[in-house]
Motif scaffolding. Structure first.
Motif, PDB file in Angstrom:
ATOM      1  N   PRO A  81      14.236 -16.519   2.964  1.00 27.44           N
ATOM      2  CA  PRO A  81      13.881 -15.408   3.858  1.00 27.44           C
ATOM      3  C   PRO A  81      14.240 -14.033   3.300  1.00 27.44           C
ATOM      4  CG  PRO A  81      14.746 -17.211   5.154  1.00 27.44           C
ATOM      5  CD  PRO A  81      14.930 -17.587   3.709  1.00 27.44           C
ATOM      6  N   MET A  82      15.299 -13.948   2.492  1.00 27.14           N
ATOM      7  CA  MET A  82      15.627 -12.673   1.849  1.00 27.14           C
ATOM      8  C   MET A  82      14.491 -12.238   0.925  1.00 27.14           C
ATOM      9  SD  MET A  82      19.658 -13.221   0.879  1.00 27.14           S
ATOM     10  CE  MET A  82      19.908 -11.554   0.294  1.00 27.14           C
ATOM     11  N   PHE A  83      13.905 -13.208   0.232  1.00 24.32           N
ATOM     12  CA  PHE A  83      12.797 -12.882  -0.664  1.00 24.32           C
ATOM     13  C   PHE A  83      11.578 -12.395   0.122  1.00 24.32           C
ATOM     14  CE2 PHE A  83       8.845 -14.171  -2.754  1.00 24.32           C
ATOM     15  CZ  PHE A  83       8.937 -13.451  -3.923  1.00 24.32           C
ATOM     16  N   PHE A  84      11.258 -13.088   1.212  1.00 24.33           N
ATOM     17  CA  PHE A  84      10.106 -12.677   2.016  1.00 24.33           C
ATOM     18  C   PHE A  84      10.314 -11.280   2.590  1.00 24.33           C
ATOM     19  CE2 PHE A  84       9.319 -17.377   2.544  1.00 24.33           C
ATOM     20  CZ  PHE A  84       8.120 -17.366   1.862  1.00 24.33           C
ATOM     21  N   THR A  85      11.528 -10.992   3.023  1.00 23.17           N
ATOM     22  CA  THR A  85      11.798  -9.677   3.590  1.00 23.17           C
ATOM     23  C   THR A  85      11.749  -8.603   2.517  1.00 23.17           C
ATOM     24  OG1 THR A  85      13.168 -10.682   5.300  1.00 23.17           O
ATOM     25  CG2 THR A  85      13.439  -8.328   4.944  1.00 23.17           C
ATOM     26  N   PHE A  86      12.300  -8.893   1.353  1.00 19.56           N
ATOM     27  CA  PHE A  86      12.219  -7.915   0.266  1.00 19.56           C
ATOM     28  C   PHE A  86      10.762  -7.635  -0.083  1.00 19.56           C
ATOM     29  CE2 PHE A  86      12.170  -6.629  -4.198  1.00 19.56           C
ATOM     30  CZ  PHE A  86      13.079  -5.575  -4.162  1.00 19.56           C
ATOM     31  N   SER A  87       9.932  -8.691  -0.089  1.00 16.93           N
ATOM     32  CA  SER A  87       8.497  -8.498  -0.319  1.00 16.93           C
ATOM     33  C   SER A  87       7.898  -7.632   0.779  1.00 16.93           C
ATOM     34  CB  SER A  87       7.779  -9.851  -0.360  1.00 16.93           C
ATOM     35  OG  SER A  87       8.233 -10.639  -1.430  1.00 16.93           O
ATOM     36  N   GLY A  88       8.291  -7.918   2.036  1.00 14.45           N
ATOM     37  CA  GLY A  88       7.769  -7.151   3.161  1.00 14.45           C
ATOM     38  C   GLY A  88       8.158  -5.693   3.105  1.00 14.45           C
ATOM     39  N   LEU A  89       9.366  -5.398   2.624  1.00 20.06           N
ATOM     40  CA  LEU A  89       9.807  -4.006   2.517  1.00 20.06           C
ATOM     41  C   LEU A  89       8.999  -3.247   1.466  1.00 20.06           C
ATOM     42  CD1 LEU A  89      13.700  -4.438   2.729  1.00 20.06           C
ATOM     43  CD2 LEU A  89      12.138  -3.662   4.527  1.00 20.06           C
ATOM     44  N   ASN A  90       8.423  -3.967   0.519  1.00 17.59           N
ATOM     45  CA  ASN A  90       7.572  -3.340  -0.504  1.00 17.59           C
ATOM     46  C   ASN A  90       6.099  -3.333  -0.120  1.00 17.59           C
ATOM     47  OD1 ASN A  90       9.568  -2.701  -2.466  1.00 17.59           O
ATOM     48  ND2 ASN A  90       9.695  -4.854  -3.020  1.00 17.59           N
ATOM     49  N   THR A  91       5.773  -3.977   1.009  1.00 21.00           N
ATOM     50  CA  THR A  91       4.381  -4.064   1.439  1.00 21.00           C
ATOM     51  C   THR A  91       4.079  -2.951   2.437  1.00 21.00           C
ATOM     52  OG1 THR A  91       4.432  -6.465   1.179  1.00 21.00           O
ATOM     53  CG2 THR A  91       2.636  -5.553   2.500  1.00 21.00           C
ATOM     54  N   GLN A  92       3.196  -2.079   2.056  1.00 23.43           N
ATOM     55  CA  GLN A  92       2.818  -0.966   2.923  1.00 23.43           C
ATOM     56  C   GLN A  92       1.318  -1.054   3.207  1.00 23.43           C
ATOM     57  OE1 GLN A  92       4.557   2.897   1.792  1.00 23.43           O
ATOM     58  NE2 GLN A  92       5.713   1.812   0.210  1.00 23.43           N
ATOM     59  N   LEU A  93       0.997  -1.826   4.230  1.00 23.46           N
ATOM     60  CA  LEU A  93      -0.419  -1.993   4.579  1.00 23.46           C
ATOM     61  C   LEU A  93      -1.041  -0.671   5.009  1.00 23.46           C
ATOM     62  CD1 LEU A  93      -0.300  -5.388   6.517  1.00 23.46           C
ATOM     63  CD2 LEU A  93      -0.813  -4.979   4.110  1.00 23.46           C
ATOM     64  N   THR A  94      -0.193   0.287   5.417  1.00 22.41           N
ATOM     65  CA  THR A  94      -0.709   1.614   5.808  1.00 22.41           C
ATOM     66  C   THR A  94      -1.290   2.355   4.606  1.00 22.41           C
ATOM     67  OG1 THR A  94       1.559   2.452   5.569  1.00 22.41           O
ATOM     68  CG2 THR A  94       0.832   1.883   7.784  1.00 22.41           C
ATOM     69  N   MET A  95      -0.966   1.886   3.377  1.00 23.95           N
ATOM     70  CA  MET A  95      -1.561   2.516   2.194  1.00 23.95           C
ATOM     71  C   MET A  95      -3.038   2.167   2.082  1.00 23.95           C
ATOM     72  SD  MET A  95       1.327   2.354  -0.773  1.00 23.95           S
ATOM     73  CE  MET A  95       0.446   3.633  -1.666  1.00 23.95           C
TER      74      MET A  95
ATOM     75  N   LEU B 250       5.010  -5.898  -9.416  1.00 25.17           N
ATOM     76  CA  LEU B 250       5.439  -4.613  -8.857  1.00 25.17           C
ATOM     77  C   LEU B 250       6.739  -4.157  -9.507  1.00 25.17           C
ATOM     78  CD1 LEU B 250       4.802  -2.459  -6.659  1.00 25.17           C
ATOM     79  CD2 LEU B 250       6.331  -3.731  -5.144  1.00 25.17           C
ATOM     80  N   GLN B 251       7.675  -5.085  -9.671  1.00 25.49           N
ATOM     81  CA  GLN B 251       8.969  -4.771 -10.267  1.00 25.49           C
ATOM     82  C   GLN B 251       8.812  -4.264 -11.700  1.00 25.49           C
ATOM     83  OE1 GLN B 251      11.415  -8.265 -10.691  1.00 25.49           O
ATOM     84  NE2 GLN B 251      12.652  -7.303 -12.280  1.00 25.49           N
ATOM     85  N   LYS B 252       7.888  -4.873 -12.451  1.00 27.88           N
ATOM     86  CA  LYS B 252       7.689  -4.496 -13.855  1.00 27.88           C
ATOM     87  C   LYS B 252       6.713  -3.325 -14.022  1.00 27.88           C
ATOM     88  CE  LYS B 252      10.240  -7.856 -15.572  1.00 27.88           C
ATOM     89  NZ  LYS B 252      11.487  -7.605 -16.341  1.00 27.88           N
ATOM     90  N   GLY B 253       6.181  -2.808 -12.922  1.00 25.01           N
ATOM     91  CA  GLY B 253       5.273  -1.671 -13.005  1.00 25.01           C
ATOM     92  C   GLY B 253       3.866  -2.023 -13.425  1.00 25.01           C
ATOM     93  N   ILE B 254       3.475  -3.299 -13.301  1.00 25.44           N
ATOM     94  CA  ILE B 254       2.112  -3.706 -13.679  1.00 25.44           C
ATOM     95  C   ILE B 254       1.121  -3.250 -12.622  1.00 25.44           C
ATOM     96  CG2 ILE B 254       0.613  -5.651 -14.276  1.00 25.44           C
ATOM     97  CD1 ILE B 254       3.143  -7.214 -15.032  1.00 25.44           C
ATOM     98  N   ILE B 255       1.476  -3.403 -11.359  1.00 22.81           N
ATOM     99  CA  ILE B 255       0.599  -2.993 -10.260  1.00 22.81           C
ATOM    100  C   ILE B 255       1.306  -1.949  -9.404  1.00 22.81           C
ATOM    101  CG2 ILE B 255      -0.688  -5.160 -10.156  1.00 22.81           C
ATOM    102  CD1 ILE B 255       1.106  -6.035  -7.855  1.00 22.81           C
ATOM    103  N   GLY B 256       0.485  -1.165  -8.672  1.00 21.22           N
ATOM    104  CA  GLY B 256       1.028  -0.169  -7.764  1.00 21.22           C
ATOM    105  C   GLY B 256       1.197  -0.730  -6.365  1.00 21.22           C
ATOM    106  N   PRO B 257       1.857   0.032  -5.471  1.00 23.97           N
ATOM    107  CA  PRO B 257       2.109  -0.446  -4.107  1.00 23.97           C
ATOM    108  C   PRO B 257       0.839  -0.788  -3.321  1.00 23.97           C
ATOM    109  CG  PRO B 257       3.482   1.452  -4.599  1.00 23.97           C
ATOM    110  CD  PRO B 257       2.510   1.314  -5.733  1.00 23.97           C
ATOM    111  N   ALA B 258      -0.247  -0.056  -3.533  1.00 25.07           N
ATOM    112  CA  ALA B 258      -1.472  -0.317  -2.776  1.00 25.07           C
ATOM    113  C   ALA B 258      -2.070  -1.676  -3.154  1.00 25.07           C
ATOM    114  CB  ALA B 258      -2.495   0.797  -3.013  1.00 25.07           C
ATOM    115  N   LEU B 259      -2.184  -1.938  -4.459  1.00 24.89           N
ATOM    116  CA  LEU B 259      -2.717  -3.228  -4.907  1.00 24.89           C
ATOM    117  C   LEU B 259      -1.766  -4.358  -4.519  1.00 24.89           C
ATOM    118  CD1 LEU B 259      -4.877  -4.830  -6.343  1.00 24.89           C
ATOM    119  CD2 LEU B 259      -3.780  -4.291  -8.536  1.00 24.89           C
ATOM    120  N   PHE B 260      -0.452  -4.106  -4.580  1.00 28.35           N
ATOM    121  CA  PHE B 260       0.525  -5.098  -4.134  1.00 28.35           C
ATOM    122  C   PHE B 260       0.261  -5.494  -2.688  1.00 28.35           C
ATOM    123  CE2 PHE B 260       4.524  -6.092  -1.982  1.00 28.35           C
ATOM    124  CZ  PHE B 260       5.044  -7.092  -2.771  1.00 28.35           C
ATOM    125  N   SER B 261       0.028  -4.489  -1.819  1.00 26.00           N
ATOM    126  CA  SER B 261      -0.218  -4.769  -0.399  1.00 26.00           C
ATOM    127  C   SER B 261      -1.491  -5.576  -0.207  1.00 26.00           C
ATOM    128  CB  SER B 261      -0.292  -3.452   0.377  1.00 26.00           C
ATOM    129  OG  SER B 261       0.928  -2.733   0.286  1.00 26.00           O
TER     130      SER B 261
END
Length: 434
Positions: A298-312, A373-384
């Motif tokens: 669950p820590m992993f899912f939440t960390f993923s969720g904190l990086n997910t900005q569907l508003t982007m 995302l961590q390695k800078g391959i994709i940006g936050p929008a594509l991650f979401s």
């Protein structure tokens, strides 16, 4: 924040994370016939800026201050690394031997078609600046191919068990193909990570170091680790001392892959796959899995969720891009796996069932895109966008399987009925449609 303040914040956010993941997991299992892991994926997004941060930003900031993000990140890496170790522990090589021809065909098709889609999509996505700065076209294409082609092997195994397919040809074939699929996707990801290392020497270290580690562990590892299996058999259980030895080996394997420039999940999975089977692996899953699934994952899912900005994804154009990625991913994977299964002798219903199951991406997708995302391959929008793809394809796997195969097979008695309370197949019960 002081160390004491970090501790206070950590315990509160962990209480919220575990409660939210368990509650959402129960909801999707009880009302939508989905595995627990699907609810946890959704809970992670709910706790992030996409929903809680949008509706109650002060509460979201109070629960997840930015200073705690590094602590949550380390816990998330431990959780996903241990989870992949347990996936490796449960990996069965006999699935390959029993279904080698069809599994290889389904797997290769299920990777080739998504990579063709990635080749078509990547130049367009790069022109929209959805990848990280400095990422080259071949790196972006390989990453997208791996992300689109991945199959959620652990989720797939869970669905197969819940649907009563464990001992069926369809279940064995799907598991075999899923395992080959994931191995290929992780290999491609390793190449991408190595190529981003900042020079030829770093890339060579990652590729050769990771390759030698995997080769050593999968060839010599079982023989060197065999005494651990005999230790467990002699004691009749996994003692705290034995468990401590295995945890040390896990940490060293995760460190080795991180130090090589790849990722800790590779070390965890490879060590798990090399562990001696029998009482040892059964007890390891019994002792470690509940803790890993209840607290660490669950820590992993939440960390993923904190990086997910569907508003982007805040315009019709971006929503359209997300829809294209989703449609292309589903069509490429599902149709290719269906066609390969048909060409290797499977009937149409079985082939469609395989295509439905292989489309689930789940946790494996989140691991890959978090690394990206961590390695800078994709940006936050594509991650979401890719988070949405992971959730949707996982959500649709079970219902689609029931539509194209499960219901008819249960009516004919080929599969047993499902118990409404725990989703386990009811052996000997009259076959009924769900």
């Amino acid at each position: 924040m002081t160390t004491a303040e970090l501790s206070v914040a950590f315990f509160l956010q962990m209480a919220v994370i575990v409660a939210a993941c368990r509650a959402m997991g129960w909801v999707v299992k009880r009302f939508f016939d989905q595995p627990q892991v699907v609810g946890e994926m959704i809970a992670g997004v709910i706790l992030g800026p996409s929903l809680l941060g949008l509706l109650a930003p002060d509460i979201q900031h109070m629960l997840f201050p930015k200073e705690t993000k590094s602590v949550l990140y380390v816990g998330a890496q431990l959780g996903v690394g241990l989870y992949m170790f347990l996936v490796g522990v449960g990996f069965r090589s006999d699935h390959f031997k029993a279904n080698a021809k069809s599994a290889l065909a389904v797997s290769l098709s299920g990777m080739t078609a998504p990579f063709l889609v990635a080749i078509l999509l990547t130049p367009w996505l790069m022109s929209l600046n959805l990848f990280g700065a400095g990422v080259q076209s071949f790196q972006a294409t390989l990453f997208m191919g791996a992300a689109i082609s991945i199959t959620a092997f652990p989720v797939l195994a869970r669905i197969i068990q819940e649907r009563g397919l464990t001992r069926t040809p369809l279940g064995s074939l799907s598991l075999s193909a899923g395992a080959i699929d994931d191995a290929g996707a992780w290999t491609v990801l390793a190449i991408v990570l190595a190529s981003l290392g900042g020079g030829a020497a770093v890339a060579v270290k990652a590729i050769i170091g990771g390759g030698l580690f995997a080769l050593f562990m999968l060839t010599m590892g079982p023989k060197l680790l065999a005494p651990l299996g005999r230790w467990a058999e002699r004691e009749g259980k996994v003692t705290p001392t034995l468990l401590g030895v295995i945890v040390v080996l896990f940490m060293l394997s995760a460190w080795a892959m991180d130090a090589a420039g790849l990722h800790s999940v590779f070390g965890g999975f490879i060590l798990g796959a090399a562990m001696p089977r029998g009482l040892l692996t059964r007890e390891l899953k019994k002792q470690l899995e509940p803790f890993a699934l209840a607290l660490l994952v669950p820590m992993f899912f939440t960390f993923s969720g904190l990086n997910t900005q569907l508003t982007m994804v805040n315009s019709w154009a971006l929503a359209g891009i997300a829809l294209v990625i989703l449609a292309g991913s589903i069509a490429a994977k599902g149709l290719a796996c269906w066609a390969a299964a048909r060409l290797t002798g499977q009937d149409n219903a079985t082939a469609m069932g395989i295509g439905a199951l292989m489309n689930a991406r789940g946790l494996m997708e989140l691991i890959i895109i978090n690394i990206g995302l961590q390695k800078g391959i994709i940006g936050p929008a594509l991650f979401s966008m890719l988070v949405v793809m992971a959730i949707v394809t996982t959500l649709m796997a079970s219902p689609l399987f029931e539509i194209v195969y499960g219901r008819k097979a249960r009516l004919s008695g080929e599969l047993g009925a499902l118990n409404e309370d725990d989703e386990e197949p009811v052996r000997g019960a009259p076959a009924t449609a769900r």
